[in-house]
Design a protein around this motif. Sequence first.
Motif, PDB file in Angstrom:
ATOM      1  N   PHE A   1      43.159   3.165  27.609  1.00  0.00           N
ATOM      2  CA  PHE A   1      44.083   3.855  26.717  1.00  0.00           C
ATOM      3  C   PHE A   1      44.309   2.976  25.490  1.00  0.00           C
ATOM      4  CE2 PHE A   1      45.837   5.682  30.848  1.00  0.00           C
ATOM      5  CZ  PHE A   1      45.218   6.910  30.673  1.00  0.00           C
ATOM      6  N   GLY A   2      44.302   3.598  24.304  1.00  0.00           N
ATOM      7  CA  GLY A   2      44.315   2.846  23.054  1.00  0.00           C
ATOM      8  C   GLY A   2      45.681   2.606  22.453  1.00  0.00           C
ATOM      9  N   GLY A   3      45.668   2.491  21.128  1.00  0.00           N
ATOM     10  CA  GLY A   3      46.807   1.950  20.400  1.00  0.00           C
ATOM     11  C   GLY A   3      47.881   2.922  19.980  1.00  0.00           C
ATOM     12  N   TYR A   4      47.745   4.213  20.287  1.00  0.00           N
ATOM     13  CA  TYR A   4      48.848   5.132  20.033  1.00  0.00           C
ATOM     14  C   TYR A   4      49.873   4.927  21.142  1.00  0.00           C
ATOM     15  CZ  TYR A   4      45.760   7.962  16.912  1.00  0.00           C
ATOM     16  OH  TYR A   4      44.905   8.411  15.931  1.00  0.00           O
ATOM     17  N   SER A   5      50.342   3.700  21.280  1.00  0.00           N
ATOM     18  CA  SER A   5      51.236   3.320  22.376  1.00  0.00           C
ATOM     19  C   SER A   5      52.009   2.078  21.952  1.00  0.00           C
ATOM     20  CB  SER A   5      50.428   3.049  23.651  1.00  0.00           C
ATOM     21  OG  SER A   5      49.458   2.030  23.439  1.00  0.00           O
ATOM     22  N   ASP A   6      53.014   1.716  22.721  1.00  0.00           N
ATOM     23  CA  ASP A   6      53.876   0.608  22.296  1.00  0.00           C
ATOM     24  C   ASP A   6      53.482  -0.746  22.858  1.00  0.00           C
ATOM     25  OD1 ASP A   6      54.721   0.894  24.934  1.00  0.00           O
ATOM     26  OD2 ASP A   6      56.698   1.697  24.425  1.00  0.00           O
ATOM     27  N   HIS A   7      52.411  -0.777  23.689  1.00  0.00           N
ATOM     28  CA  HIS A   7      52.080  -2.017  24.385  1.00  0.00           C
ATOM     29  C   HIS A   7      50.614  -1.960  24.813  1.00  0.00           C
ATOM     30  CE1 HIS A   7      52.888  -5.533  26.932  1.00  0.00           C
ATOM     31  NE2 HIS A   7      52.340  -4.895  27.954  1.00  0.00           N
ATOM     32  N   ILE A   8      49.944  -3.116  24.817  1.00  0.00           N
ATOM     33  CA  ILE A   8      48.563  -3.165  25.296  1.00  0.00           C
ATOM     34  C   ILE A   8      48.297  -4.547  25.884  1.00  0.00           C
ATOM     35  CG2 ILE A   8      47.512  -3.961  23.121  1.00  0.00           C
ATOM     36  CD1 ILE A   8      45.217  -1.904  23.716  1.00  0.00           C
ATOM     37  N   VAL A   9      47.400  -4.607  26.858  1.00  0.00           N
ATOM     38  CA  VAL A   9      46.994  -5.861  27.491  1.00  0.00           C
ATOM     39  C   VAL A   9      45.473  -5.962  27.389  1.00  0.00           C
ATOM     40  CG1 VAL A   9      46.990  -7.227  29.611  1.00  0.00           C
ATOM     41  CG2 VAL A   9      48.941  -5.737  29.091  1.00  0.00           C
ATOM     42  N   VAL A  10      44.989  -7.069  26.788  1.00  0.00           N
ATOM     43  CA  VAL A  10      43.570  -7.222  26.490  1.00  0.00           C
ATOM     44  C   VAL A  10      43.124  -8.644  26.807  1.00  0.00           C
ATOM     45  CG1 VAL A  10      41.810  -7.079  24.662  1.00  0.00           C
ATOM     46  CG2 VAL A  10      43.739  -5.487  24.654  1.00  0.00           C
ATOM     47  N   ASP A  11      41.910  -8.793  27.306  1.00  0.00           N
ATOM     48  CA  ASP A  11      41.340 -10.120  27.512  1.00  0.00           C
ATOM     49  C   ASP A  11      41.344 -10.896  26.197  1.00  0.00           C
ATOM     50  OD1 ASP A  11      38.727 -11.929  27.360  1.00  0.00           O
ATOM     51  OD2 ASP A  11      39.306 -11.779  29.470  1.00  0.00           O
ATOM     52  N   GLN A  12      41.706 -12.187  26.269  1.00  0.00           N
ATOM     53  CA  GLN A  12      41.838 -12.986  25.047  1.00  0.00           C
ATOM     54  C   GLN A  12      40.567 -13.027  24.205  1.00  0.00           C
ATOM     55  OE1 GLN A  12      42.393 -17.245  25.570  1.00  0.00           O
ATOM     56  NE2 GLN A  12      41.246 -17.255  27.500  1.00  0.00           N
ATOM     57  N   GLY A  13      39.411 -12.824  24.829  1.00  0.00           N
ATOM     58  CA  GLY A  13      38.157 -12.848  24.088  1.00  0.00           C
ATOM     59  C   GLY A  13      37.985 -11.689  23.140  1.00  0.00           C
ATOM     60  N   PHE A  14      38.856 -10.688  23.249  1.00  0.00           N
ATOM     61  CA  PHE A  14      38.755  -9.509  22.388  1.00  0.00           C
ATOM     62  C   PHE A  14      40.031  -9.306  21.564  1.00  0.00           C
ATOM     63  CE2 PHE A  14      35.440  -9.045  25.424  1.00  0.00           C
ATOM     64  CZ  PHE A  14      34.415  -8.405  24.738  1.00  0.00           C
ATOM     65  N   VAL A  15      40.812 -10.355  21.422  1.00  0.00           N
ATOM     66  CA  VAL A  15      42.032 -10.315  20.617  1.00  0.00           C
ATOM     67  C   VAL A  15      41.807 -11.148  19.356  1.00  0.00           C
ATOM     68  CG1 VAL A  15      44.512 -10.786  20.566  1.00  0.00           C
ATOM     69  CG2 VAL A  15      43.428 -10.036  22.698  1.00  0.00           C
ATOM     70  N   LEU A  16      42.270 -10.650  18.218  1.00  0.00           N
ATOM     71  CA  LEU A  16      42.052 -11.288  16.917  1.00  0.00           C
ATOM     72  C   LEU A  16      43.332 -11.905  16.387  1.00  0.00           C
ATOM     73  CD1 LEU A  16      39.075 -10.789  16.169  1.00  0.00           C
ATOM     74  CD2 LEU A  16      40.008  -8.685  17.161  1.00  0.00           C
ATOM     75  N   LYS A  17      43.186 -13.027  15.699  1.00  0.00           N
ATOM     76  CA  LYS A  17      44.328 -13.665  15.052  1.00  0.00           C
ATOM     77  C   LYS A  17      44.573 -13.017  13.694  1.00  0.00           C
ATOM     78  CE  LYS A  17      43.840 -18.258  17.151  1.00  0.00           C
ATOM     79  NZ  LYS A  17      45.179 -18.293  17.737  1.00  0.00           N
TER      80      LYS A  17
END
Length: 353
Positions: free
Chosen positions: A130-146
């Motif tokens: 489920f994507g970003g039309y939501s208030d919260h998300i949990v993602v592996d750090q390897g796919f998170v951007l600064k």
Amino acid sequence: MPTQTHGYAAHAATTPLAPFSFERRDPLPGDVAIDILFCGVCHSDLHTARGEWGGTIYPCVPGHEIVGRVSAVGSDVTTFKVGDLAGVGCMVDSCGHCPSCTDGEEQFCETTGFVGTYNGPDKESGGHTFGGYSDHIVVDQGFVLKISHEEGALPAVAPLLCAGITTYSPLRHWKVGPGSKVGIVGLGGLGHMGVKIAAAMGAEVYVFSTSPGKRDDAKRLGAKDLIVSKDADALATHANSFDFILDTVAASHDLDPFVALLKRDGTLTLVGVPEHPHPSPTVGALIFKRRAIAGSLIGGIAETQEMLDFCSEHDLVADVEMIRIDEIDTAYDRMVKSDVKYRFVIDMATVAG
């Protein structure tokens, strides 16, 4: 305990998006949890929600242009801490070991394909993502951007996670820079970022559009001029002169007029996927000047981070119109009519808890 998450979902291709509550997993050791502040609206969201590409899994929570604040990190996370600004783009996982993944080109994962931020297989929780039309998300750090832009710019940073990398990656791959003459076909969500990024790279940029009324805006964004793509005389004055042309148009159209504008060894790169195939190009126009027609997807995680840093350094963001989440179907209808300059962004504070 899993986190109760509030968002908006499409429950069928023909019904409006509606409030939807679901659970996100607790952060695993390598996970980053993010409270979503803003989410850009991509044409892919519309196509998927309305079932126009086939294969949509309902309920579908779209959104892959996500920016927010880190709310928790797993025990093994070293790259983020609580309170950091962070982003999530079009993918949240890949196999991690095929040649493309080891080369940092996860978007071309050869084993499983990349896992989309929505409508992809959720390897950890089962079901689909489920994507970003939501208030919260949990993602592996390897796919998170600064995110290094100022916090006040966050709404306009969100579209960089798709529109920004989709245009940056081919411009970078084909070595656009000072001395390059570059054309951008189409001045929409993708095209306007292509103009900004190519200009910041030092190229001489021209926009091709069927709308002469967009000339002033093209120049404001960084283009030298706008060339009306249906004006054969205007095109003829630029024959054999472009090093690179980026075609962002997602409708079927004749590529030959743009191929004729390329220098020897020039490249026309396509990033829009039309509903029906483009007419076959004239082969002679390719052969006799060693021209190429190519395609490009998004970019790998490392290149996406590079793009974000480049945009921060050059003070580049998208031109956006903010909407409430309950305005999303109206936004979709306006997107179909090209009635947006140039990207809708959802204020996720408007999601009812």
